[in-house]
Design a protein around this motif. Structure first.
Motif, PDB file in Angstrom:
ATOM      1  N   ILE A   2      17.575  -0.115 -17.760  1.00  0.00           N
ATOM      2  CA  ILE A   2      18.794   0.651 -17.303  1.00  0.00           C
ATOM      3  C   ILE A   2      17.960   1.457 -16.143  1.00  0.00           C
ATOM      4  CG2 ILE A   2      18.128   2.220 -19.160  1.00  0.00           C
ATOM      5  CD1 ILE A   2      20.996   3.395 -19.116  1.00  0.00           C
ATOM      6  N   ARG A   3      18.647   1.975 -15.130  1.00  0.00           N
ATOM      7  CA  ARG A   3      18.463   2.439 -13.833  1.00  0.00           C
ATOM      8  C   ARG A   3      18.802   4.010 -14.168  1.00  0.00           C
ATOM      9  NH1 ARG A   3      18.680   0.047  -8.333  1.00  0.00           N
ATOM     10  NH2 ARG A   3      17.015  -0.947  -9.143  1.00  0.00           N
ATOM     11  N   LEU A   4      17.935   4.790 -14.159  1.00  0.00           N
ATOM     12  CA  LEU A   4      17.900   6.218 -14.314  1.00  0.00           C
ATOM     13  C   LEU A   4      17.554   7.074 -13.336  1.00  0.00           C
ATOM     14  CD1 LEU A   4      16.934   6.210 -18.036  1.00  0.00           C
ATOM     15  CD2 LEU A   4      19.167   6.097 -17.241  1.00  0.00           C
ATOM     16  N   PHE A   5      18.001   8.330 -13.230  1.00  0.00           N
ATOM     17  CA  PHE A   5      17.611   9.419 -12.360  1.00  0.00           C
ATOM     18  C   PHE A   5      18.140  10.851 -12.921  1.00  0.00           C
ATOM     19  CE2 PHE A   5      21.511   8.296 -10.350  1.00  0.00           C
ATOM     20  CZ  PHE A   5      22.135   9.356  -9.871  1.00  0.00           C
ATOM     21  N   THR A   6      17.346  11.811 -12.670  1.00  0.00           N
ATOM     22  CA  THR A   6      18.090  12.925 -13.029  1.00  0.00           C
ATOM     23  C   THR A   6      18.362  13.770 -11.643  1.00  0.00           C
ATOM     24  OG1 THR A   6      15.667  14.196 -12.790  1.00  0.00           O
ATOM     25  CG2 THR A   6      16.298  13.342 -14.941  1.00  0.00           C
ATOM     26  N   ALA A   7      19.430  14.782 -11.947  1.00  0.00           N
ATOM     27  CA  ALA A   7      20.046  15.415 -10.994  1.00  0.00           C
ATOM     28  C   ALA A   7      20.931  16.518 -11.263  1.00  0.00           C
ATOM     29  CB  ALA A   7      20.805  14.538 -10.077  1.00  0.00           C
ATOM     30  N   LEU A   8      21.179  17.356 -10.386  1.00  0.00           N
ATOM     31  CA  LEU A   8      22.126  18.514 -10.481  1.00  0.00           C
ATOM     32  C   LEU A   8      23.371  17.858  -9.624  1.00  0.00           C
ATOM     33  CD1 LEU A   8      19.926  21.367  -8.994  1.00  0.00           C
ATOM     34  CD2 LEU A   8      20.153  20.711 -11.094  1.00  0.00           C
ATOM     35  N   GLU A   9      24.528  18.237 -10.400  1.00  0.00           N
ATOM     36  CA  GLU A   9      25.750  17.959 -10.141  1.00  0.00           C
ATOM     37  C   GLU A   9      26.257  19.126  -9.395  1.00  0.00           C
ATOM     38  OE1 GLU A   9      27.996  15.889 -13.609  1.00  0.00           O
ATOM     39  OE2 GLU A   9      27.236  17.945 -14.260  1.00  0.00           O
ATOM     40  N   ILE A  10      27.059  18.873  -8.206  1.00  0.00           N
ATOM     41  CA  ILE A  10      27.867  19.489  -7.416  1.00  0.00           C
ATOM     42  C   ILE A  10      29.053  19.935  -7.728  1.00  0.00           C
ATOM     43  CG2 ILE A  10      28.518  19.511  -4.692  1.00  0.00           C
ATOM     44  CD1 ILE A  10      25.234  19.276  -5.349  1.00  0.00           C
ATOM     45  N   PRO A  11      29.426  21.138  -7.844  1.00  0.00           N
ATOM     46  CA  PRO A  11      30.716  21.682  -8.183  1.00  0.00           C
ATOM     47  C   PRO A  11      31.751  21.520  -7.043  1.00  0.00           C
ATOM     48  CG  PRO A  11      29.245  23.507  -7.675  1.00  0.00           C
ATOM     49  CD  PRO A  11      28.127  22.326  -7.564  1.00  0.00           C
ATOM     50  N   ASP A  12      33.012  21.420  -7.625  1.00  0.00           N
ATOM     51  CA  ASP A  12      33.870  21.108  -6.558  1.00  0.00           C
ATOM     52  C   ASP A  12      34.082  21.845  -5.611  1.00  0.00           C
ATOM     53  OD1 ASP A  12      34.910  19.152  -8.254  1.00  0.00           O
ATOM     54  OD2 ASP A  12      36.315  20.359  -9.419  1.00  0.00           O
ATOM     55  N   ARG A  29      28.610   4.531   5.405  1.00  0.00           N
ATOM     56  CA  ARG A  29      29.355   4.297   4.478  1.00  0.00           C
ATOM     57  C   ARG A  29      29.331   5.512   3.435  1.00  0.00           C
ATOM     58  NH1 ARG A  29      25.712   0.952   1.702  1.00  0.00           N
ATOM     59  NH2 ARG A  29      25.499   1.958  -0.100  1.00  0.00           N
ATOM     60  N   TRP A  30      30.462   6.108   3.428  1.00  0.00           N
ATOM     61  CA  TRP A  30      30.556   7.436   2.853  1.00  0.00           C
ATOM     62  C   TRP A  30      30.424   7.536   1.438  1.00  0.00           C
ATOM     63  CZ3 TRP A  30      29.868  10.729   6.658  1.00  0.00           C
ATOM     64  CH2 TRP A  30      30.356  10.326   8.046  1.00  0.00           C
ATOM     65  N   ILE A  31      29.614   8.496   0.699  1.00  0.00           N
ATOM     66  CA  ILE A  31      29.556   8.470  -0.570  1.00  0.00           C
ATOM     67  C   ILE A  31      30.854   9.006  -1.218  1.00  0.00           C
ATOM     68  CG2 ILE A  31      28.010   9.856  -2.376  1.00  0.00           C
ATOM     69  CD1 ILE A  31      26.745   7.759  -0.602  1.00  0.00           C
ATOM     70  N   GLU A  32      31.283   8.442  -2.411  1.00  0.00           N
ATOM     71  CA  GLU A  32      32.384   9.228  -3.207  1.00  0.00           C
ATOM     72  C   GLU A  32      31.866  10.620  -3.564  1.00  0.00           C
ATOM     73  OE1 GLU A  32      35.289   7.715  -3.599  1.00  0.00           O
ATOM     74  OE2 GLU A  32      34.666   6.086  -2.524  1.00  0.00           O
ATOM     75  N   ARG A  33      33.012  11.575  -3.625  1.00  0.00           N
ATOM     76  CA  ARG A  33      32.833  12.745  -4.119  1.00  0.00           C
ATOM     77  C   ARG A  33      32.255  12.816  -5.508  1.00  0.00           C
ATOM     78  NH1 ARG A  33      31.935  15.972  -7.110  1.00  0.00           N
ATOM     79  NH2 ARG A  33      32.564  18.262  -7.541  1.00  0.00           N
ATOM     80  N   SER A  34      32.531  12.003  -6.268  1.00  0.00           N
ATOM     81  CA  SER A  34      31.967  11.932  -7.810  1.00  0.00           C
ATOM     82  C   SER A  34      30.562  11.609  -7.756  1.00  0.00           C
ATOM     83  CB  SER A  34      32.819  10.901  -8.798  1.00  0.00           C
ATOM     84  OG  SER A  34      32.861   9.700  -8.143  1.00  0.00           O
ATOM     85  N   ASP A  35      30.036  11.011  -6.707  1.00  0.00           N
ATOM     86  CA  ASP A  35      28.655  10.688  -6.617  1.00  0.00           C
ATOM     87  C   ASP A  35      27.740  11.809  -5.887  1.00  0.00           C
ATOM     88  OD1 ASP A  35      29.030   8.471  -8.130  1.00  0.00           O
ATOM     89  OD2 ASP A  35      29.435   7.097  -6.531  1.00  0.00           O
ATOM     90  N   PHE A  36      28.317  12.878  -5.431  1.00  0.00           N
ATOM     91  CA  PHE A  36      27.548  13.852  -4.996  1.00  0.00           C
ATOM     92  C   PHE A  36      26.586  14.344  -5.911  1.00  0.00           C
ATOM     93  CE2 PHE A  36      31.018  15.130  -1.524  1.00  0.00           C
ATOM     94  CZ  PHE A  36      30.738  14.157  -0.734  1.00  0.00           C
ATOM     95  N   HIS A  37      25.457  14.681  -5.749  1.00  0.00           N
ATOM     96  CA  HIS A  37      24.441  15.290  -6.612  1.00  0.00           C
ATOM     97  C   HIS A  37      23.025  15.600  -5.948  1.00  0.00           C
ATOM     98  CE1 HIS A  37      23.060  11.082  -6.541  1.00  0.00           C
ATOM     99  NE2 HIS A  37      21.588  11.441  -6.497  1.00  0.00           N
ATOM    100  N   ILE A  38      22.083  16.466  -6.280  1.00  0.00           N
ATOM    101  CA  ILE A  38      20.842  16.778  -5.757  1.00  0.00           C
ATOM    102  C   ILE A  38      19.931  15.940  -6.718  1.00  0.00           C
ATOM    103  CG2 ILE A  38      19.186  18.504  -5.250  1.00  0.00           C
ATOM    104  CD1 ILE A  38      21.801  20.482  -4.969  1.00  0.00           C
TER     105      ILE A  38
END
Length: 185
Positions: A2-12, A29-38
Motif C-alpha cells: 500500500i502506498r502511504l503518506f501523511t498530510a494536512l487537509e485543506i479546508p474548503d 494537469r490540474w489537481i482535483e480539489r479533493s486531492d489538495f493537501h500539505i
C-alpha cells in the motif's frame, strides 16, 4: 503493498482560493480539489503489516492546534519545472509536526527522507509545459495568499501507484476521536 503518506487537509475556504488559479497554463494537469493537501511525510509502498506499525507510531504523535497560511506560488524542477504549487508560510509548529512524522517513520524502520521539507499544496503537474510559460503564470498570479486555517489533526492517506497518485483516500485521522453516532442523544 500500500502506498502511504501523511498530510494536512485543506479546508474548503482555502481550496476556494486555489481553484481559480487552475486555468491559463496550457498543458498543465490540474489537481482535483479533493486531492489538495500539505504533505508531512511521503512514506511510499509498504507491506500491510508495516502499515499497522506506521499507524501505531502515528497514533503517538501529539497534535496541538496551530495556524497554517498559504502564501506565494512556486515550482519544483528549476529549468524543467514539473510541479506548480502554492507555498505554505513557514511556522515552528508545522516544522515540529513534520519532524515528529519523520522521527516516527524512522522508528518504524523506514529510510530517512532525503528531500528538505518544503511545505506546499500542489495545484498542477506540468509535464511538457514550457518553462517560460510557468514563470509567466507565477508572475501573473502573484502575489498569492489565502486565509489562514487552524490545524487540529493530520491524516494518513493512501494513493494509487501512478504518477500523481490521486485520487487519494483518507485512511485514518490523528488524533483518532473514534466514531461519533450522531443519531444518539
Amino acid at each position: 503493498m500500500i502506498r502511504l503518506f501523511t498530510a494536512l487537509e485543506i479546508p474548503d475556504e482555502v481550496a476556494e482560493k486555489l481553484i481559480p488559479l487552475q486555468r491559463g497554463l496550457e498543458g498543465a494537469r490540474w489537481i482535483e480539489r479533493s486531492d489538495f493537501h500539505i504533505t508531512l511525510r511521503f512514506i511510499g509502498d509498504v507491506p500491510e503489516d508495516i502499515a499497522d506499525d506506521i499507524d501505531e507510531a502515528l497514533s503517538d504523535i501529539p497534535v496541538y492546534p496551530f495556524e497554517v497560511e498559504l502564501e506565494g506560488l512556486g515550482e519544483f524542477g528549476g529549468k524543467h519545472p514539473h510541479t506548480l504549487y502554492a507555498g505554505v508560510k513557514p511556522s515552528d509548529p508545522l516544522t515540529i509536526l513534520q519532524g515528529r512524522h519523520e522521527s516516527a517513520m524512522r522508528r518504524v524502520g523506514l529510510k530517512p527522507e532525503t528531500r528538505n521539507f518544503t511545505p506546499h499544496v500542489t495545484i498542477a503537474r506540468l509535464g511538457r509545459v514550457e518553462t517560460g510559460a510557468v514563470y509567466d503564470f507565477i508572475r501573473a498570479n502573484s502575489p498569492f495568499a489565502a486565509p489562514s486555517f487552524t490545524v487540529e489533526r493530520f491524516t494518513l492517506f493512501s494513493a494509487k501507484a501512478s504518477t500523481g497518485g490521486g485520487p487519494y483516500v483518507a485512511e485514518k485521522y490523528y488524533p483518532d476521536f473514534g466514531w461519533v453516532n450522531e443519531s444518539e442523544d
